[in-house]
Enzyme design. Sequence first.
Site, PDB file in Angstrom:
ATOM      1  N   VAL A 141      57.044  16.508  -4.447  1.00  0.00           N
ATOM      2  CA  VAL A 141      56.022  15.457  -4.335  1.00  0.00           C
ATOM      3  C   VAL A 141      54.637  16.023  -4.609  1.00  0.00           C
ATOM      4  O   VAL A 141      54.373  17.207  -4.398  1.00  0.00           O
ATOM      5  CB  VAL A 141      56.020  14.803  -2.923  1.00  0.00           C
ATOM      6  CG1 VAL A 141      57.170  13.846  -2.751  1.00  0.00           C
ATOM      7  CG2 VAL A 141      55.995  15.839  -1.832  1.00  0.00           C
ATOM      8  N   GLN A 187      69.697  11.862   7.917  1.00  0.00           N
ATOM      9  CA  GLN A 187      68.407  11.475   7.335  1.00  0.00           C
ATOM     10  C   GLN A 187      68.545  10.129   6.638  1.00  0.00           C
ATOM     11  O   GLN A 187      69.655   9.688   6.313  1.00  0.00           O
ATOM     12  CB  GLN A 187      67.935  12.514   6.308  1.00  0.00           C
ATOM     13  CG  GLN A 187      67.469  13.819   6.926  1.00  0.00           C
ATOM     14  CD  GLN A 187      66.842  14.746   5.883  1.00  0.00           C
ATOM     15  OE1 GLN A 187      67.076  14.609   4.683  1.00  0.00           O
ATOM     16  NE2 GLN A 187      66.055  15.708   6.359  1.00  0.00           N
ATOM     17  N   HIS A 195      69.395  17.977   2.610  1.00  0.00           N
ATOM     18  CA  HIS A 195      68.602  16.770   2.813  1.00  0.00           C
ATOM     19  C   HIS A 195      69.214  15.643   1.986  1.00  0.00           C
ATOM     20  O   HIS A 195      70.140  15.887   1.202  1.00  0.00           O
ATOM     21  CB  HIS A 195      67.115  16.990   2.470  1.00  0.00           C
ATOM     22  CG  HIS A 195      66.855  17.646   1.137  1.00  0.00           C
ATOM     23  ND1 HIS A 195      65.595  17.897   0.657  1.00  0.00           N
ATOM     24  CD2 HIS A 195      67.695  18.108   0.155  1.00  0.00           C
ATOM     25  CE1 HIS A 195      65.673  18.471  -0.527  1.00  0.00           C
ATOM     26  NE2 HIS A 195      66.929  18.603  -0.850  1.00  0.00           N
ATOM     27  N   TRP A 227      64.862  25.447   3.135  1.00  0.00           N
ATOM     28  CA  TRP A 227      66.079  24.738   3.552  1.00  0.00           C
ATOM     29  C   TRP A 227      67.164  25.772   3.822  1.00  0.00           C
ATOM     30  O   TRP A 227      67.647  26.433   2.892  1.00  0.00           O
ATOM     31  CB  TRP A 227      66.500  23.746   2.466  1.00  0.00           C
ATOM     32  CG  TRP A 227      65.642  22.526   2.533  1.00  0.00           C
ATOM     33  CD1 TRP A 227      65.839  21.464   3.361  1.00  0.00           C
ATOM     34  CD2 TRP A 227      64.455  22.260   1.805  1.00  0.00           C
ATOM     35  NE1 TRP A 227      64.828  20.551   3.191  1.00  0.00           N
ATOM     36  CE2 TRP A 227      63.970  21.010   2.234  1.00  0.00           C
ATOM     37  CE3 TRP A 227      63.737  22.949   0.837  1.00  0.00           C
ATOM     38  CZ2 TRP A 227      62.817  20.438   1.738  1.00  0.00           C
ATOM     39  CZ3 TRP A 227      62.585  22.377   0.336  1.00  0.00           C
ATOM     40  CH2 TRP A 227      62.140  21.130   0.787  1.00  0.00           C
ATOM     41  N   ARG A 280      72.078  22.050   8.038  1.00  0.00           N
ATOM     42  CA  ARG A 280      71.136  23.170   7.904  1.00  0.00           C
ATOM     43  C   ARG A 280      71.574  24.326   8.790  1.00  0.00           C
ATOM     44  O   ARG A 280      71.937  24.106   9.952  1.00  0.00           O
ATOM     45  CB  ARG A 280      69.727  22.729   8.305  1.00  0.00           C
ATOM     46  CG  ARG A 280      69.203  21.703   7.330  1.00  0.00           C
ATOM     47  CD  ARG A 280      67.764  21.378   7.574  1.00  0.00           C
ATOM     48  NE  ARG A 280      67.373  20.350   6.616  1.00  0.00           N
ATOM     49  CZ  ARG A 280      66.150  19.914   6.453  1.00  0.00           C
ATOM     50  NH1 ARG A 280      65.182  20.420   7.186  1.00  0.00           N
ATOM     51  NH2 ARG A 280      65.882  18.989   5.566  1.00  0.00           N
ATOM     52  N   ALA A 316      58.470   8.702  -2.288  1.00  0.00           N
ATOM     53  CA  ALA A 316      59.767   8.999  -1.656  1.00  0.00           C
ATOM     54  C   ALA A 316      59.502   9.496  -0.252  1.00  0.00           C
ATOM     55  O   ALA A 316      58.410   9.990   0.054  1.00  0.00           O
ATOM     56  CB  ALA A 316      60.531  10.043  -2.464  1.00  0.00           C
TER      57      ALA A 316
HETATM   58  C1  YSA Z   1      60.007  14.826   1.562  1.00  0.00           C
HETATM   59  C2  YSA Z   1      59.406  14.270   0.439  1.00  0.00           C
HETATM   60  C3  YSA Z   1      60.112  13.344  -0.279  1.00  0.00           C
HETATM   61  O1  YSA Z   1      59.548  12.858  -1.448  1.00  0.00           O
HETATM   62  C4  YSA Z   1      61.349  12.914   0.126  1.00  0.00           C
HETATM   63  C5  YSA Z   1      61.940  13.449   1.224  1.00  0.00           C
HETATM   64  C6  YSA Z   1      61.271  14.387   1.940  1.00  0.00           C
HETATM   65  C7  YSA Z   1      61.921  15.000   3.099  1.00  0.00           C
HETATM   66  C8  YSA Z   1      62.590  16.317   2.768  1.00  0.00           C
HETATM   67  N1  YSA Z   1      63.755  16.123   1.930  1.00  0.00           N
HETATM   68  C9  YSA Z   1      63.024  16.973   4.036  1.00  0.00           C
HETATM   69  O2  YSA Z   1      64.208  17.143   4.310  1.00  0.00           O
HETATM   70  N2  YSA Z   1      62.019  17.296   4.838  1.00  0.00           N
HETATM   71  S1  YSA Z   1      62.200  17.941   6.278  1.00  0.00           S
HETATM   72  O3  YSA Z   1      62.888  19.206   6.163  1.00  0.00           O
HETATM   73  O4  YSA Z   1      60.912  18.031   6.899  1.00  0.00           O
HETATM   74  O5  YSA Z   1      63.123  16.971   7.092  1.00  0.00           O
HETATM   75  C10 YSA Z   1      62.777  15.594   7.192  1.00  0.00           C
HETATM   76  C11 YSA Z   1      63.016  15.121   8.601  1.00  0.00           C
HETATM   77  O6  YSA Z   1      64.354  15.367   8.985  1.00  0.00           O
HETATM   78  C12 YSA Z   1      62.183  15.859   9.639  1.00  0.00           C
HETATM   79  O7  YSA Z   1      60.900  15.321   9.724  1.00  0.00           O
HETATM   80  C13 YSA Z   1      62.970  15.604  10.871  1.00  0.00           C
HETATM   81  O8  YSA Z   1      62.739  14.301  11.367  1.00  0.00           O
HETATM   82  C14 YSA Z   1      64.374  15.679  10.363  1.00  0.00           C
HETATM   83  N3  YSA Z   1      64.897  17.033  10.525  1.00  0.00           N
HETATM   84  C15 YSA Z   1      64.780  18.066   9.703  1.00  0.00           C
HETATM   85  N4  YSA Z   1      65.425  19.135  10.179  1.00  0.00           N
HETATM   86  C16 YSA Z   1      65.978  18.759  11.337  1.00  0.00           C
HETATM   87  C17 YSA Z   1      65.634  17.406  11.563  1.00  0.00           C
HETATM   88  N5  YSA Z   1      66.062  16.732  12.639  1.00  0.00           N
HETATM   89  C18 YSA Z   1      66.820  17.403  13.513  1.00  0.00           C
HETATM   90  N6  YSA Z   1      67.207  18.691  13.377  1.00  0.00           N
HETATM   91  C19 YSA Z   1      66.811  19.395  12.308  1.00  0.00           C
HETATM   92  N7  YSA Z   1      67.219  20.651  12.165  1.00  0.00           N
END
Ligand code: YSA
Length: 349
Positions: free
Chosen positions: A259, A216, A176, A160, A202, A313
């Site tokens: 998870v 999100q 997130h 992150w 981010r 989640a």
């Molecule tokens: C995973 C497991 C859990 O039990 C609960 C939540 C999560 C998600 C985790 N917190 C997370 O943030 N995962 S992620 O970094 O892959 O982001 C989740 C989603 O946010 C991505 O699949 C995407 O749809 C969106 N996302 C992430 N970064 C982004 C983005 N959308 C646009 N621009 C970005 N920079």
Amino acid sequence: MMTDAQATIDDMRARAETELGAAGTMDDLTAWERAYLGAQGEVTLFLRGLASLPANQRPIAGRGGNALKNELTAAWEARRVVLSAADLQQRLANDAVDVTLPGRQPILGASHPVSRMIDELSEIFALMGFQTVFGPEVETAHYNFDVLNIPKDHPARDVWDTFYVDLPGEIVLRTHTSPMQGRVMERQDPPVRVVVPGRVYRYEAQDASHEWMLHQLEGLAVDRNITLADLKGVLSEMARQLFGPDRRTRFRCDFFPFVEPGVDFAVDCAICGGAGCRVCKGTGWLEMGGAGMVHPNVLRNVGYDPDVYSGFAFGLGIERLIMMRSGVDDIRAFAANDLRFLRQFARAA
Ligand code: YSA
């Protein structure tokens, strides 16, 4: 033989009548009244000066002067009626409003597509028993990382790309919506069913599917006997309601420290129909979110017994969901503030 007083009266009458006939406006009329009948007017002063006249002229002057005053007052009143009617007509004509002109169109605002998607998702999840809650965007590293089983100095933190708000690195712009998992579970016992929409940040390079500020929607369900099948069922139903029955969804193994097991959840790319494009980076799929079964360490961190309770989640990217539903091929359009883009999502008034 005509007396001096009579001559004066006749002279006043002749001038007054001529001037009254020439008065064309209410202002002229007011000036005329002041000149003849006002406190310093000619007729008034004439009557006031009766005592200074020779005795033989006083009766003629008194009678004639009063008669003149009454005549001129009546003539003034008649003229006033005519001129005030004309004045009213003139003012009505000047102030006339064309009621047939079309009105000015007010500019109406509309909710941003992200706000609308948040409302829609909240309704979809409410029907499945989830309550919508909100959390802080400026967050402690404790909830953003520690509670979620991401210890300090653990390489997983680097995944992150974090904006830190203070120098020791204890306060962050949340990366997130997952920190709300800890906050919600700490303040209530199971069962838990919440969704948490909101902004996250981010330190990331922008491209067609990545923004540094995005939205999100977190989902969390904890109870006895919750399984991965429940997670798949809930996300599949969400996708069916959002995209219709014909779009394909995909769950693949993935890793998140909070998870076990973890999955990534994707839908087939709406831009290229699955053929591969710059938005889906040639894969035909676009990741909508990460998900999985809540890690036992996370349950322990908030005081839940993982031998009794289990949960799932997920965290979905809201802009990505809109892109896949409406065929938006560049995520940067959402924050660009271009009305031509935004108007396409506005409901007809
Ligand atoms: C995973 C497991 C859990 O039990 C609960 C939540 C999560 C998600 C985790 N917190 C997370 O943030 N995962 S992620 O970094 O892959 O982001 C989740 C989603 O946010 C991505 O699949 C995407 O749809 C969106 N996302 C992430 N970064 C982004 C983005 N959308 C646009 N621009 C970005 N920079």
